[in-house]
Design an enzyme around this catalytic site. Structure first.
Site, mmCIF file in Angstrom:
data_model
loop_
_atom_site.group_PDB
_atom_site.id
_atom_site.type_symbol
_atom_site.label_atom_id
_atom_site.label_comp_id
_atom_site.label_asym_id
_atom_site.label_seq_id
_atom_site.Cartn_x
_atom_site.Cartn_y
_atom_site.Cartn_z
ATOM 1 N N GLU A 142 0.822 -1.218 0.000
ATOM 2 C CA GLU A 142 0.000 0.000 0.000
ATOM 3 C C GLU A 142 0.855 1.266 0.000
ATOM 4 O O GLU A 142 0.495 2.281 0.583
ATOM 5 C CB GLU A 142 -0.966 0.014 1.190
ATOM 6 C CG GLU A 142 -1.900 -1.164 1.267
ATOM 7 C CD GLU A 142 -2.680 -1.393 -0.027
ATOM 8 O OE1 GLU A 142 -2.851 -0.439 -0.811
ATOM 9 O OE2 GLU A 142 -3.105 -2.535 -0.271
ATOM 10 N N GLY A 143 1.957 1.224 -0.710
ATOM 11 C CA GLY A 143 2.874 2.352 -0.776
ATOM 12 C C GLY A 143 3.936 2.223 0.288
ATOM 13 O O GLY A 143 3.644 2.328 1.476
#
Length: 590
Positions: free
Chosen positions: A442-443
């Site tokens: 998620e980044g």
């Protein structure tokens, strides 16, 4: 096998006493009629039973068996399907979903407490419904009414799941170079061709359908991120009456063999002329997908808190029971062969660090949840706007700081157990492996830090930062608030460093990337200090009502301010050292 028990007393403290959530809900029209303190407590109690008694017992067995792939189909570990069926009967997937389409419409402040329980009990199990909840949010915010009506009710019910298909083998952070293509069809749908990797829950045997949200490019799309569109692509096509039809032209090519979260299927998904439907406007898919991504970033941040809480519970129990050596000041348990290791200063340091960071994280997650509720439900446009700006500012902090410190807490918990912490049956080594991914997906946390400093602070001249720090200053300026001087010193340090970086970045763009991780941590420690001061304020006023609980809260606050907040001094020094030393070596010298 270690047990997991949701920290209900502390969750109620944060919700009801620190943030006075029931009073907030009462003034928000969309929430006032169906959630109050009693409702929240009942939901938390039931959630504790579901996570502790149904889901947590599958954590170790799920890790050892793992998700399995055979001939294009994924099977989850033994017991997952039965537990999932019971789980969805309680409506947990749609806890904060839109009531118009079957969601329960509960506030995010309550949902973050449930998510923490779920991750603490079993991170792999939690991910299957976490992706569904995020997909529902994006569909609800951006899809047509027809798509919402068809897909949201069975997704909130949990019969259908969701996934997020972004990453490709050559395109991770740089999504502008994706190669998946979408071709329009005469009936308004599209055919998609391409391959996506690292797809959490991309295939499984828990639900009868999986709704993939897929980033792809149309034939006439402009280059780069401005040419990305978002499509809804079901695993099984849906008939006009809502029943399931035949399978779509997509498949699971394989699953990854991972360090942790082994019971969560991380899939390669191939789209070979699969039919899909556009969500939102053409070439504006990245903005629509960010609705889901930002939800998932907060959720994955909470994974860090949940795993840290599980590690703390395990380490605390062990430290109270394990007999080794005598206390430095003399025998504490003279009737036994040795004292429990909780008497030793270093063990206490480790336990208190986990406790202070986990409880601080719980309060910060609740604060972000509060801002999400205000942004969504407030009738005051200015309050909505301020809350939305704070959510944008704080989301990268929540994702990265929760998971960086959550990993550290799991390692500390493992260390408390010594050699037993390295052995599978005690549970600590699995927590270390499972939580490690949270700093990556998620980044990555480096990207979160760059987003915070570059986009959320420097790009707008620190305007949103001042909205946040003004709240800290307002608290510290009130009479008799605890730790007021320490808070004001810390917030001044954050503002001064922010201004210094603003100036430096104007002449050397490398300064932002060089300082961003330390800056995010500095921000996190200052934010936690504010929340610890707020918790100490409530605890001091309530001490007589529950001396054991509140005195522990006050003692933990003292530890935070004396032993953890000073870390901001070294972070400031590292930031002010600048970027020059990072570029003295040429690439060949590394």
């Amino acid at each position: 096998m270690p047990e997991f028990n949701a920290p209900l007393r502390d969750m109620r403290f944060v919700l009801h006493e620190v943030f006075e959530a029931p009073a907030l809900w009462a003034r928000l029209p969309a929430l006032a009629d169906h959630v109050d303190a009693d409702t929240a407590d009942a939901i938390l109690e039931e959630a504790a039973k579901v996570t502790g008694q149904l889901i947590a017992p599958l954590n170790r067995s799920g890790d050892e068996e793992g998700a399995q792939w055979l001939a294009g189909k994924v099977s989850t570990p033994k017991g997952f399907k039965t537990a999932y069926d019971t789980y969805i009967e309680g409506g947990w997937v749609g806890l904060s979903g839109n009531p118009v389409f079957g969601g329960l419409g509960m506030p995010k402040m309550l949902a973050v407490q449930f998510e923490e329980m779920l991750y603490g009990a079993n991170s792999s199990f939690a991910l299957y419904s976490a992706l569904t909840s995020g997909a529902c949010l994006a569909i609800d915010a951006h899809a047509s009414d027809a798509l919402k009506g068809t897909y949201l009710p069975p997704m909130y019910e949990g019969r259908w799941a969701g996934s997020m298909c972004l990453t490709e083998a050559h395109a991770g952070t740089d999504l502008g170079i994706i190669r998946t293509r979408a071709e329009p069809l005469p009936d308004g749908s599209f055919t998609l061709n391409g391959s996506k990797i690292f797809i959490t829950g991309g295939d499984q045997d828990l639900t009868e359908n999986i709704i993939h949200l897929v980033l792809a490019k149309l034939p006439d799309a402009p280059a780069g991120p401005r040419g990305i569109s978002l499509f809804l692509v079901p695993k099984v096509l849906v008939n006009d009456d809502g029943s399931l039809g035949h399978g779509n032209a997509l498949s699971c090519g394989s699953i990854e063999h991972k360090m942790g979260i082994k019971a969560s299927a991380t899939c390669v998904i191939n789209f070979d002329g699969a039919r899909g439907w556009l969500i939102g406007e053409a070439n504006k898919g990245l903005a629509a997908m960010f609705t889901m991504m930002n939800y998932e970033r907060l959720s994955i941040g909470i994974q860090g808190i949940g795993c840290a809480e599980a590690s703390y519970q395990n380490a605390r129990t062990y430290a109270r029971e394990r007999l080794q050596s005598r206390a430095p000041t003399g025998a504490v348990a003279p009737d036994k062969v040795a004292d429990p290791i909780i008497v030793h200063p270093d063990v206490r340091r480790m336990l208190l660090t986990i406790k202070a960071m986990t409880e601080g994280g719980r309060a910060f997650a609740s604060y972000v949840g509060q801002q999400l509720d205000l942004a969504k439900f407030s009738a005051d446009p200015q309050e909505q706007q301020t809350a939305s700006a704070l959510v944008a500012l704080l989301t990268p902090v929540a994702k990265a700081f929760f998971t960086d410190t959550g990993f550290d807490s799991c390692v500390l918990g493992q260390q408390v157990l010594g050699g037993h912490g390295y052995i599978r049956e005690w549970g600590q080594e699995q927590l270390v492996r499972d939580v490690r991914i949270a700093q990556i997906y998620e980044g990555t946390n480096g990207i979160q830090a760059l987003d915070l400093l570059g986009r959320k602070v420097i790009a707008n001249g620190g305007v949103t930062l001042r909205l946040f720090t003004a709240q800290i200053r307002d608290f510290a300026a009130r009479p008799d608030k605890p730790y007021a001087s320490e808070l004001l010193e810390a917030v001044q340090r954050l503002e001064d460093v922010s201004d210094w970086l603003q100036t430096r970045a104007m002449t050397n763009p490398n300064e932002t990337g060089a300082a961003c991780v330390e800056y995010l941590h500095l921000f996190g420690y200052v934010a936690y200090a504010w929340l610890w001061a707020r918790m100490a304020d409530v605890a001091q006023r309530s001490l007589d009502a529950d001396p054991t609980f509140y005195s522990a809260k006050l003692a933990t606050a003292r530890f935070y301010f004396s032993r953890l907040l000073p870390r901001t001094l070294s972070l400031e020094q590292a930031i002010r050292a600048g970027c020059a030393s990072l570029f003295e070596l040429d690439a060949a010298s590394f």
